[in-house]
Design an enzyme around this catalytic site. Sequence first.
Site, PDB file in Angstrom:
ATOM      1  N   ASP A  99       4.124  12.636   9.376  1.00  0.00           N
ATOM      2  CA  ASP A  99       3.404  11.572   8.698  1.00  0.00           C
ATOM      3  C   ASP A  99       2.330  11.046   9.657  1.00  0.00           C
ATOM      4  OD1 ASP A  99       2.840   9.367   7.020  1.00  0.00           O
ATOM      5  OD2 ASP A  99       4.947   9.292   6.407  1.00  0.00           O
ATOM      6  N   HIS A 330       9.822   5.871   0.092  1.00  0.00           N
ATOM      7  CA  HIS A 330      10.246   4.705   0.861  1.00  0.00           C
ATOM      8  C   HIS A 330       9.496   3.431   0.473  1.00  0.00           C
ATOM      9  CE1 HIS A 330       6.543   6.043   2.506  1.00  0.00           C
ATOM     10  NE2 HIS A 330       6.444   4.956   3.268  1.00  0.00           N
TER      11      HIS A 330
HETATM   12  C1  GLC Z   1       1.553   3.777   3.023  1.00  0.00           C
HETATM   13  C2  GLC Z   1       2.974   3.881   3.500  1.00  0.00           C
HETATM   14  C3  GLC Z   1       3.564   2.501   3.582  1.00  0.00           C
HETATM   15  C4  GLC Z   1       2.752   1.708   4.585  1.00  0.00           C
HETATM   16  C5  GLC Z   1       1.269   1.730   4.238  1.00  0.00           C
HETATM   17  C6  GLC Z   1       0.447   1.270   5.389  1.00  0.00           C
HETATM   18  O1  GLC Z   1       1.447   3.287   1.736  1.00  0.00           O
HETATM   19  O2  GLC Z   1       3.696   4.732   2.659  1.00  0.00           O
HETATM   20  O3  GLC Z   1       4.914   2.504   3.908  1.00  0.00           O
HETATM   21  O4  GLC Z   1       3.203   0.387   4.606  1.00  0.00           O
HETATM   22  O5  GLC Z   1       0.815   3.024   3.927  1.00  0.00           O
HETATM   23  O6  GLC Z   1       0.446   2.219   6.404  1.00  0.00           O
END
Ligand code: GLC
Length: 564
Positions: A99, A330
């Site tokens: 990620d 998540h």
């Molecule tokens: C994405 C992630 C999330 C995070 C956001 C900022 O949406 O999946 O969990 O808070 O980006 O990085």
Amino acid sequence: MIEPDWWKKSTVYQVYPKSFKDTNGSGTGDIKGLTMKLDYLHDLGIDIVWLQPVYVSPQNDNGYDVADYCRIDPEFGTMEDFDELMLELHKREMVLMLDIVVNHSSTEHEWFKQARQSKDSPYRDYYIWKDPAPGGGVPNNWQSKFGGSAWQYDEETEQYFLTLFDKTQADLNWENELVRKEVVELLKFWAEKGVKGFRMDVINLISKDLSFPEDDGSIAPGDGRRFYTDGPRVHEFIREVYDQVWGPNHLITVGEMSSTTLAQCIRYSNPENNELSMTFNFHHLKVDYLNGQKWELMPYDFEELKRLLSEWQVGMNEGGGWNALFLNNHDQPRALSRFTDDRKYRTESAKLLATTLHGLQGTPYVYQGEEIGMPNPVWNNIDEFRDIESKNMYRILQEQGKEPDEALNIIRERSRDNSRTPMQWDTTINAGFTTGTPWIKVDERYRTINVHSQLEDADSIYNHYKKLIALRKELVILKDGMYVRLDESHPQVYTYARINEQETLIVMSNFSDQEVSFSIPDEFWNERMNEQVSELLISNTLHVPELAQSTSLSPYASYMWIIK
Ligand code: GLC
């Protein structure tokens, strides 16, 4: 010979490391915990594992606030642990997808620390700085996605910096060539370690409208904020990275697209454009937002869910794009609790959602716990929540006039923590997740809902997923079959076909707790199916019906047939 798009027959498993498996009693999951559970994932049929951020981070947004992109946070382990994970994956012919969070970095990143020192710092331009508005105050009215202004004031240098998420997540300035170079370098670092894929966090927000206009409330076609969603140079920036890293290394990439459009996702994921392998979009997961507002409850609109899934199935296919298929991650409450019955019909429901999703065109993603039917946990009070967004919103909802109970109810349903409680491995203390104190509560139902009991039961949700994952590898029609919706707005049933020249596949699901009847439209039936022999591929009922034009479906019944 490995086909270049082998991953179109794969299913990706998403690991939220903080909550997966803790091996040292710290209460937080770790890399060793994932390594320890690789046989479990291998047995499920998984060959791509998406590991969420394990980089050095103050953890204000659970790792999505990165302070060092090339080092492992001690909370998760060491680089040796990571190398061992790579080795163990390799032994099992599995690959890792990392990620990558490069729309923003943590304000604790060295780049930001340097940048905030002075306006002349060589790192200043790595971020987005603006003078106060003429009369003082924030440069414009842009809002953070986690609530409040998107601008943070820096006292020292008397300028504001942009933060579209938490106030400690500073947006990187992709207009700066040096930033793009840094991104390429960090991707190369991980690619050289053998990482085969990347999930690009909110990647369609990286190009901002440089005039930074006031947000007049109007929104871009995909319902995104028009001044930074799918912005002016986003495709150019993505292609640049493709040309330098993803393309030459044959990497698999999935872009997380915030409030995007179908047309944009076709552009991002059509292989001819050299951008990304596939995209996540979220439209189908907003069907229970009242007037598009996440923090306003409403029962979900089933017809809208079917309409959106269908629109993207047909559109991505026609445009040559590729969907990342998912109902859980998540950031979302559990689909099982959201769209079906997570109590009386929990097992049927979990299997129904799986069959419905895994019959579609695209690459399916399974989020940890989904494969054992983990529902939203039982929340007793606000102190049990950990997520920064939930905490902010609990306060903001009350500022907007909601009673504490009402605010809590909304958080209970919508909080991202619904999917972040520890993975339930067995019936021992803390569900076998940790011997220490878990960083977030373990759902009390772990004694009945856990991996151990599912592995033993041939009819379990886990074994249902295993079958679906295997079918995707076997059946070409799941990859290439054209999608046709067949339920003509039936109020309880979702039915679709996938067709290619040789075969027809039918997926039929009753999304209700009622016995209902359903008929396949004459036109389709007479043309494709009459007098053909059908084979049931997977079902969630004991009673196994033959495929017929008219069928009676028990509560939450779901079937997949193939007609050859
Ligand atoms: C994405 C992630 C999330 C995070 C956001 C900022 O949406 O999946 O969990 O808070 O980006 O990085």
